[in-house]
Design a protein around this motif. Structure first.
Motif, short mmCIF file in Angstrom:
data_model
loop_
_atom_site.label_atom_id
_atom_site.label_comp_id
_atom_site.label_asym_id
_atom_site.label_seq_id
_atom_site.Cartn_x
_atom_site.Cartn_y
_atom_site.Cartn_z
N ALA A 65 0.85 -1.19 0.00
CA ALA A 65 0.00 0.00 0.00
C ALA A 65 0.89 1.24 0.00
O ALA A 65 1.87 1.30 0.75
N ASN B 197 9.48 2.41 -8.27
CA ASN B 197 8.65 3.57 -8.63
C ASN B 197 9.13 4.83 -7.89
O ASN B 197 9.87 4.74 -6.94
N SER C 124 8.79 6.25 -13.00
CA SER C 124 8.04 7.23 -12.23
C SER C 124 6.63 7.28 -12.81
O SER C 124 6.45 7.66 -13.97
P1 GTP Z 1 -3.59 1.45 -3.86
O1 GTP Z 1 -3.29 1.25 -2.39
O2 GTP Z 1 -3.66 0.17 -4.63
O3 GTP Z 1 -4.77 2.32 -4.09
O4 GTP Z 1 -2.39 2.25 -4.53
P2 GTP Z 1 -1.13 2.74 -3.81
O5 GTP Z 1 -1.49 3.20 -2.46
O6 GTP Z 1 -0.06 1.71 -3.93
O7 GTP Z 1 -0.58 3.97 -4.58
P3 GTP Z 1 -1.20 5.33 -5.09
O8 GTP Z 1 -1.24 5.25 -6.55
O9 GTP Z 1 -2.44 5.68 -4.36
O10 GTP Z 1 -0.03 6.32 -4.69
C1 GTP Z 1 0.36 6.56 -3.35
C2 GTP Z 1 0.99 7.94 -3.27
O11 GTP Z 1 2.24 7.96 -3.97
C3 GTP Z 1 0.15 9.03 -3.92
O12 GTP Z 1 0.24 10.19 -3.13
C4 GTP Z 1 0.80 9.23 -5.28
O13 GTP Z 1 0.64 10.54 -5.76
C5 GTP Z 1 2.25 8.98 -4.96
N1 GTP Z 1 2.99 8.49 -6.14
C6 GTP Z 1 2.69 7.44 -6.92
N2 GTP Z 1 3.59 7.29 -7.90
C7 GTP Z 1 4.50 8.28 -7.75
C8 GTP Z 1 5.69 8.66 -8.46
O14 GTP Z 1 6.12 8.06 -9.45
N3 GTP Z 1 6.35 9.75 -7.99
C9 GTP Z 1 5.93 10.46 -6.90
N4 GTP Z 1 6.64 11.50 -6.53
N5 GTP Z 1 4.82 10.12 -6.22
C10 GTP Z 1 4.11 9.05 -6.62
#
Ligand code: GTP
Length: 264
Positions: free
Chosen positions: A23, A184, A239
């Motif tokens: 997450a 990422n 990214s």
């Molecule tokens: P779920 O739990 O499956 O909904 O997704 P997640 O929590 O793994 O990831 P989500 O896409 O919600 O991203 C989590 C946070 O990381 C968010 O605030 C995004 O904007 C940030 N984020 C995701 N990818 C990148 C990236 O490549 N660069 C930066 N700087 N921030 C990122």
């Protein structure tokens, strides 16, 4: 319908990409970026959402667990908490997964990739019977690879890095599918340090030794074991926000699909 030199009788296409990650690793944002990339490059993609509890998706899913299973109703009906609700919803969906496979099979000639998003709580997919059933259903029909998404800035901490590697390692040995470590958020921190740590465990041990906790001792011992694991992996830096690394990602997917065709 197979092509190429592999002894496998599987179809060459589409390649299934199962996207998993802790997450906050940026899985959903990355899925969105990958979908955008396929549109941009005229890659023929298909999207499957397996997260029953996600409120809104930033991209359009072709097949969505939420169309079949209403997570809130499952929670009420079976008197479950949030995680039990997600797990039970996925179990219900898994019983009909042959229908999902046949939908994809019917379109196989028009598809290059199927991107599969998994529940935010990674263990719900990776350690459940339904996760195993779904993975197996994909992998017995199409070349299938796992993209394990890592939060690179957070993994600069050696203990967090090790936790991620152990999780990825357990997924590799459980699924026995090609795994792509997808670092990422390289717009915030380059993943060079991770490549160095994977290549040279002494460099990792030096970094870990600045932390004198018990877990640090454990971490140092584990790095020896993980050496072999690293040899079986591909790594890319991406990214989801800036879009950097998409070509490298799909190149790694192609190489992993080749590996799949030779192995299975
Ligand atoms: P779920 O739990 O499956 O909904 O997704 P997640 O929590 O793994 O990831 P989500 O896409 O919600 O991203 C989590 C946070 O990381 C968010 O605030 C995004 O904007 C940030 N984020 C995701 N990818 C990148 C990236 O490549 N660069 C930066 N700087 N921030 C990122």
């Amino acid at each position: 319908s197979s092509s190429g030199s592999g002894s496998s009788s599987f179809r060459r296409k589409p390649v299934i990409i199962i996207v998993v990650g802790m997450a906050g690793s940026g899985k959903t944002t990355l899925m969105h970026r990958l979908v955008c990339h396929t549109h941009l490059k005229d890659i023929r993609g298909y999207v499957v959402n397996l997260d029953p509890a996600v409120m809104t998706l930033p991209y359009a899913a072709n097949i969505d667990v939420r169309d079949t299973v209403k997570y809130k109703e499952v929670m009420k009906q079976f008197n479950l908490g949030p995680n039990g609700g997600i797990l039970t919803s996925l179990n219900l969906f898994a019983t009909k997964f042959d229908e999902v496979i046949s939908v994809i099979e019917k379109r196989a000639d028009q598809l290059d990739y199927v991107l599969v998003d998994t529940p935010g709580q990674i263990e719900i997919f990776t350690w459940s019977a339904s996760g195993a059933i779904i993975t197996e259903a994909f992998a017995s029909t199409f070349p299938t690879v796992v993209a394990y998404v890592v939060d690179t800035p957070r993994s600069e901490d050696p203990t967090t890095f090790m936790s991620n590697m152990l999780y990825a390692c357990s997924i590799l040995y459980k699924t026995r599918l090609p795994l792509i470590l997808t670092f990422n958020k390289v717009d915030v921190a380059a993943h060079q340090f991770a490549l160095e740590w994977m290549e040279d465990f002494e460099a990792f041990q030096t970094a870990a030794s600045s932390d004198h906790s018990y877990s640090s001792t454990l971490t140092q011992s584990l790095s020896l074991v993980l050496d072999e694991f690293y040899n079986n992996l591909k790594s890319v830096g991406v990214s989801a926000v800036s879009g950097v690394g998409m070509e490298a990602f799909f190149n790694a997917v192609e190489a992993s699909a080749e590996e799949y065709m030779e192995t299975y």
